[in-house]
Design a protein around this motif. Structure first.
Motif, PDB file in Angstrom:
ATOM      1  N   TYR A   3     -26.063  24.975 -29.244  1.00 35.75           N
ATOM      2  CA  TYR A   3     -24.878  24.616 -30.015  1.00 35.75           C
ATOM      3  C   TYR A   3     -25.230  24.197 -31.437  1.00 35.75           C
ATOM      4  O   TYR A   3     -24.370  24.187 -32.306  1.00 35.75           O
ATOM      5  N   GLY A   4     -26.483  23.853 -31.659  1.00 33.53           N
ATOM      6  CA  GLY A   4     -26.955  23.567 -33.004  1.00 33.53           C
ATOM      7  C   GLY A   4     -27.640  24.791 -33.566  1.00 33.53           C
ATOM      8  O   GLY A   4     -28.762  25.124 -33.170  1.00 33.53           O
ATOM      9  N   ILE A   5     -26.962  25.516 -34.468  1.00 35.92           N
ATOM     10  CA  ILE A   5     -27.510  26.745 -35.048  1.00 35.92           C
ATOM     11  C   ILE A   5     -27.179  26.780 -36.538  1.00 35.92           C
ATOM     12  O   ILE A   5     -26.245  26.124 -36.994  1.00 35.92           O
ATOM     13  N   ASN A   6     -27.976  27.545 -37.301  1.00 37.17           N
ATOM     14  CA  ASN A   6     -27.658  27.717 -38.718  1.00 37.17           C
ATOM     15  C   ASN A   6     -27.839  29.176 -39.144  1.00 37.17           C
ATOM     16  O   ASN A   6     -28.171  30.040 -38.331  1.00 37.17           O
ATOM     17  N   ASP A  44     -12.768  30.504 -38.779  1.00 42.52           N
ATOM     18  CA  ASP A  44     -11.591  29.964 -39.466  1.00 42.52           C
ATOM     19  C   ASP A  44     -10.323  30.327 -38.688  1.00 42.52           C
ATOM     20  O   ASP A  44      -9.433  29.490 -38.499  1.00 42.52           O
ATOM     21  N   ILE A  45     -10.254  31.577 -38.238  1.00 40.72           N
ATOM     22  CA  ILE A  45      -9.117  32.018 -37.428  1.00 40.72           C
ATOM     23  C   ILE A  45      -9.016  31.184 -36.160  1.00 40.72           C
ATOM     24  O   ILE A  45      -7.937  30.698 -35.790  1.00 40.72           O
ATOM     25  N   THR A  46     -10.147  31.005 -35.483  1.00 45.71           N
ATOM     26  CA  THR A  46     -10.155  30.247 -34.236  1.00 45.71           C
ATOM     27  C   THR A  46      -9.753  28.799 -34.478  1.00 45.71           C
ATOM     28  O   THR A  46      -8.972  28.215 -33.709  1.00 45.71           O
ATOM     29  N   THR A  47     -10.261  28.211 -35.555  1.00 51.08           N
ATOM     30  CA  THR A  47      -9.939  26.827 -35.883  1.00 51.08           C
ATOM     31  C   THR A  47      -8.440  26.647 -36.101  1.00 51.08           C
ATOM     32  O   THR A  47      -7.815  25.737 -35.532  1.00 51.08           O
ATOM     33  N   GLU A  48      -7.857  27.515 -36.919  1.00 50.25           N
ATOM     34  CA  GLU A  48      -6.434  27.371 -37.224  1.00 50.25           C
ATOM     35  C   GLU A  48      -5.566  27.670 -36.006  1.00 50.25           C
ATOM     36  O   GLU A  48      -4.519  27.050 -35.811  1.00 50.25           O
ATOM     37  N   THR A  49      -5.996  28.604 -35.169  1.00 49.08           N
ATOM     38  CA  THR A  49      -5.259  28.897 -33.936  1.00 49.08           C
ATOM     39  C   THR A  49      -5.266  27.687 -33.018  1.00 49.08           C
ATOM     40  O   THR A  49      -4.221  27.307 -32.460  1.00 49.08           O
ATOM     41  N   LEU A  50      -6.431  27.059 -32.866  1.00 48.48           N
ATOM     42  CA  LEU A  50      -6.531  25.888 -31.996  1.00 48.48           C
ATOM     43  C   LEU A  50      -5.793  24.696 -32.576  1.00 48.48           C
ATOM     44  O   LEU A  50      -5.241  23.878 -31.832  1.00 48.48           O
ATOM     45  N   ARG A  51      -5.773  24.578 -33.908  1.00 42.83           N
ATOM     46  CA  ARG A  51      -5.055  23.464 -34.532  1.00 42.83           C
ATOM     47  C   ARG A  51      -3.571  23.506 -34.158  1.00 42.83           C
ATOM     48  O   ARG A  51      -2.938  22.465 -33.936  1.00 42.83           O
ATOM     49  N   LYS A  52      -3.029  24.719 -34.081  1.00 48.55           N
ATOM     50  CA  LYS A  52      -1.626  24.866 -33.700  1.00 48.55           C
ATOM     51  C   LYS A  52      -1.394  24.448 -32.252  1.00 48.55           C
ATOM     52  O   LYS A  52      -0.318  23.969 -31.897  1.00 48.55           O
ATOM     53  N   VAL A  53      -2.412  24.658 -31.416  1.00 47.94           N
ATOM     54  CA  VAL A  53      -2.291  24.317 -29.998  1.00 47.94           C
ATOM     55  C   VAL A  53      -2.547  22.827 -29.771  1.00 47.94           C
ATOM     56  O   VAL A  53      -1.779  22.148 -29.076  1.00 47.94           O
ATOM     57  N   VAL A  54      -3.638  22.324 -30.376  1.00 45.95           N
ATOM     58  CA  VAL A  54      -4.061  20.942 -30.141  1.00 45.95           C
ATOM     59  C   VAL A  54      -3.277  19.968 -31.014  1.00 45.95           C
ATOM     60  O   VAL A  54      -2.963  18.852 -30.597  1.00 45.95           O
ATOM     61  N   GLY A  55      -2.974  20.377 -32.244  1.00 48.42           N
ATOM     62  CA  GLY A  55      -2.313  19.480 -33.182  1.00 48.42           C
ATOM     63  C   GLY A  55      -3.343  18.710 -33.998  1.00 48.42           C
ATOM     64  O   GLY A  55      -4.492  18.540 -33.586  1.00 48.42           O
ATOM     65  N   ASP A  56      -2.928  18.236 -35.175  1.00 45.00           N
ATOM     66  CA  ASP A  56      -3.849  17.541 -36.075  1.00 45.00           C
ATOM     67  C   ASP A  56      -4.250  16.166 -35.563  1.00 45.00           C
ATOM     68  O   ASP A  56      -5.290  15.634 -35.928  1.00 45.00           O
ATOM     69  N   GLY A 100     -12.803  16.376 -32.597  1.00 50.78           N
ATOM     70  CA  GLY A 100     -13.813  16.953 -31.715  1.00 50.78           C
ATOM     71  C   GLY A 100     -13.797  18.470 -31.753  1.00 50.78           C
ATOM     72  O   GLY A 100     -14.853  19.112 -31.790  1.00 50.78           O
ATOM     73  N   THR A 101     -12.600  19.044 -31.765  1.00 51.82           N
ATOM     74  CA  THR A 101     -12.470  20.501 -31.838  1.00 51.82           C
ATOM     75  C   THR A 101     -12.999  21.008 -33.169  1.00 51.82           C
ATOM     76  O   THR A 101     -13.686  22.038 -33.219  1.00 51.82           O
ATOM     77  N   GLN A 102     -12.697  20.300 -34.255  1.00 58.12           N
ATOM     78  CA  GLN A 102     -13.166  20.706 -35.578  1.00 58.12           C
ATOM     79  C   GLN A 102     -14.688  20.719 -35.636  1.00 58.12           C
ATOM     80  O   GLN A 102     -15.290  21.653 -36.189  1.00 58.12           O
ATOM     81  N   GLN A 103     -15.318  19.715 -35.050  1.00 54.66           N
ATOM     82  CA  GLN A 103     -16.786  19.661 -35.041  1.00 54.66           C
ATOM     83  C   GLN A 103     -17.364  20.852 -34.283  1.00 54.66           C
ATOM     84  O   GLN A 103     -18.364  21.448 -34.699  1.00 54.66           O
ATOM     85  N   LYS A 104     -16.740  21.186 -33.177  1.00 53.18           N
ATOM     86  CA  LYS A 104     -17.214  22.327 -32.386  1.00 53.18           C
ATOM     87  C   LYS A 104     -17.069  23.624 -33.177  1.00 53.18           C
ATOM     88  O   LYS A 104     -17.985  24.450 -33.218  1.00 53.18           O
ATOM     89  N   MET A 105     -15.919  23.805 -33.825  1.00 52.73           N
ATOM     90  CA  MET A 105     -15.696  25.011 -34.624  1.00 52.73           C
ATOM     91  C   MET A 105     -16.690  25.086 -35.779  1.00 52.73           C
ATOM     92  O   MET A 105     -17.226  26.156 -36.085  1.00 52.73           O
ATOM     93  N   ASP A 106     -16.949  23.943 -36.410  1.00 52.85           N
ATOM     94  CA  ASP A 106     -17.907  23.907 -37.521  1.00 52.85           C
ATOM     95  C   ASP A 106     -19.306  24.282 -37.051  1.00 52.85           C
ATOM     96  O   ASP A 106     -20.062  24.939 -37.776  1.00 52.85           O
ATOM     97  N   SER A 107     -19.659  23.868 -35.818  1.00 50.60           N
ATOM     98  CA  SER A 107     -21.001  24.181 -35.297  1.00 50.60           C
ATOM     99  C   SER A 107     -21.152  25.683 -35.062  1.00 50.60           C
ATOM    100  O   SER A 107     -22.228  26.248 -35.296  1.00 50.60           O
ATOM    101  N   PHE A 108     -20.103  26.348 -34.617  1.00 51.23           N
ATOM    102  CA  PHE A 108     -20.167  27.794 -34.421  1.00 51.23           C
ATOM    103  C   PHE A 108     -20.205  28.509 -35.772  1.00 51.23           C
ATOM    104  O   PHE A 108     -20.976  29.457 -35.964  1.00 51.23           O
ATOM    105  N   LYS A 109     -19.377  28.063 -36.695  1.00 49.74           N
ATOM    106  CA  LYS A 109     -19.319  28.683 -38.021  1.00 49.74           C
ATOM    107  C   LYS A 109     -20.644  28.519 -38.762  1.00 49.74           C
ATOM    108  O   LYS A 109     -21.010  29.362 -39.588  1.00 49.74           O
ATOM    109  N   ALA A 110     -21.383  27.455 -38.453  1.00 49.59           N
ATOM    110  CA  ALA A 110     -22.672  27.215 -39.111  1.00 49.59           C
ATOM    111  C   ALA A 110     -23.706  28.267 -38.761  1.00 49.59           C
ATOM    112  O   ALA A 110     -24.731  28.391 -39.431  1.00 49.59           O
ATOM    113  N   GLY A 111     -23.454  29.054 -37.706  1.00 49.03           N
ATOM    114  CA  GLY A 111     -24.385  30.082 -37.282  1.00 49.03           C
ATOM    115  C   GLY A 111     -24.385  31.291 -38.196  1.00 49.03           C
ATOM    116  O   GLY A 111     -23.611  31.378 -39.163  1.00 49.03           O
ATOM    117  N   TYR A 112     -25.243  32.228 -37.875  1.00 49.07           N
ATOM    118  CA  TYR A 112     -25.421  33.431 -38.696  1.00 49.07           C
ATOM    119  C   TYR A 112     -24.397  34.518 -38.372  1.00 49.07           C
ATOM    120  O   TYR A 112     -23.958  35.258 -39.251  1.00 49.07           O
TER     121      TYR A 112
END
Length: 200
Positions: free
Chosen positions: A17-20, A65-77, A82-94
């Motif tokens: 889960y930690g990737i760059n 970005d698509i996944t983040t915004e889709t989940l934001r609509k489901v989860v709410g702000d 926690g969801t944002q951190q997970k999305m950021d960890s995936f986006k940090a990958g190659y």
């Protein structure tokens, strides 16, 4: 040429889960791994229903970005940290490998072999799972870390629209990958004697 043997690769394949983005593997080599998997991984009736899409660079970032915004609509702000951190960890990958199954192939087999009609979607998913393992292991053998995610069907429509994916392709899984920045914890194993039986 892969540097690890078969057993070592399978043993060391874990969820990272930690990737760059700082990878030492060429895009050409990543393409070789994915194309090798698609060519040689088995499928029921040799249906070859797997369809893989590899996203790197801006396309990879756009997916998360698509996944983040889709989940934001489901989860709410309100409870999104926690969801944002997970999305950021995936986006940090190659990059990310998207695994699809072509439903036109599945439906054609159902029509040709009606006796097995109910089984073809199951066999299609099994084949996709094998493709996922082959790609995952191939990336591991090159020193890359990956994990397997399932944000389908929430993101399906927008992903298909963004990259012109045929409507008949069913999204099965997403595999973000990159250079590992942290190691997974120890894996616990249930007793093999409870899970494997041998008879003569």
């Amino acid at each position: 040429m892969m540097m690890k043997d078969f057993y070592a690769t399978l043993k060391e394949r874990r969820s990272y889960y930690g990737i760059n983005k700082e990878v030492n593997v060429s895009d050409e080599r990543i393409r070789e791994i994915v194309e090798f998997a698609v060519k040689y991984t088995p499928s029921a009736f040799n249906s070859q229903s797997a369809r893989l899409v590899v996203l790197t660079g801006d396309a990879h970032d756009k997916l998360w970005d698509i996944t983040t915004e889709t989940l934001r609509k489901v989860v709410g702000d309100g409870d999104f940290e926690g969801t944002q951190q997970k999305m950021d960890s995936f986006k940090a990958g190659y990059g990310t490998v998207l695994f699809f199954e072509d439903q036109t192939v599945v439906q054609s087999l159902q029509e040709q072999f009606p006796t097995y009609a109910d089984n073809f979607p199951v066999w299609s998913n099994q084949s996709s799972g094998m493709h996922q393992l082959v790609v995952w292991s191939g990336l591991e053998a090159e020193g890359l870390g990956a994990s397997l995610q399932h944000y389908n069907p929430l993101i399906d429509d927008e992903v298909k629209k963004e990259w012109g994916i045929p409507g008949e392709w069913k999204l099965i899984a997403q595999m973000p990958f990159g250079s590992p920045t942290s190691q997974p914890g120890e894996k616990e194993f249930k007793p093999l004697e409870d899970r494997v039986k041998f008879y003569k």
